[in-house]
Write an enzyme that holds these catalytic residues in place. Sequence first.
Site, PDB file in Angstrom:
ATOM      1  N   SER A 113       0.813  -1.216   0.000  1.00 36.22           N
ATOM      2  CA  SER A 113       0.000   0.000   0.000  1.00 36.22           C
ATOM      3  C   SER A 113       0.849   1.269   0.000  1.00 36.22           C
ATOM      4  CB  SER A 113      -0.954   0.024   1.198  1.00 36.22           C
ATOM      5  OG  SER A 113      -0.243   0.173   2.406  1.00 36.22           O
ATOM      6  N   LYS A 150       1.279   4.031   7.030  1.00 35.46           N
ATOM      7  CA  LYS A 150       0.594   5.020   6.198  1.00 35.46           C
ATOM      8  C   LYS A 150       1.257   6.392   6.358  1.00 35.46           C
ATOM      9  CE  LYS A 150      -2.918   2.429   4.782  1.00 35.46           C
ATOM     10  NZ  LYS A 150      -2.231   1.237   4.374  1.00 35.46           N
TER      11      LYS A 150
END
Length: 196
Positions: A113, A150
């Site tokens: 991701s 993230k």
Amino acid sequence: MSTIKMTNHGGSRKGAGRKPKSGGKTVVKRIPASLVGEVDNLIVQARTETKVPMDAMFPSKNPIELLIPLALEKIPAGFPSPAEPYIAEYIDFNKYLISNPAATFFARSGGQSMLDAGIDKDDILVIDRSVTPKHRDIVMADLGNEFTIKRLHKFPDGRIELHSENSSGDYPNFSPKEGDTWAIVGVLRFIIKDYR
């Protein structure tokens, strides 16, 4: 004539046995006696500090100094230049990668991701829990039932979002809502990759 008295002994009975503790279902694991103290310390640490992944790796408490030569010249990524055989200094990766050993741990990236940020699956991430996270830092977060890496976005109105960075796939962002259980575990300081 004799009568046989039927009793309800043996077998499982509803409500019998040990009751589960507040942490939920328990399991029995066998570990070497030499590790009991260390495991007990990890359990206490897990209850009192921010959680870290179960397979996290921690720096050695007694690191061995290993000096690696650092070349004087920077190596251009564009046009080649004549190699200079001069050594500027030596570096010890224990000191270079870890500024606060007690607050640092290593974890492997589990997905893609954050591919556009240079983080591939199985990269070793150096996470520092003592660094205050700033806007645009890459952070490890505990979302209550899973950990994630993230990009942190802090907005002027106080909102916080955790963004994925992979333009080739559909990777969700995380926007914490009121009542969500989550925490920033630490800030990504370095990425260790294997290019082969």
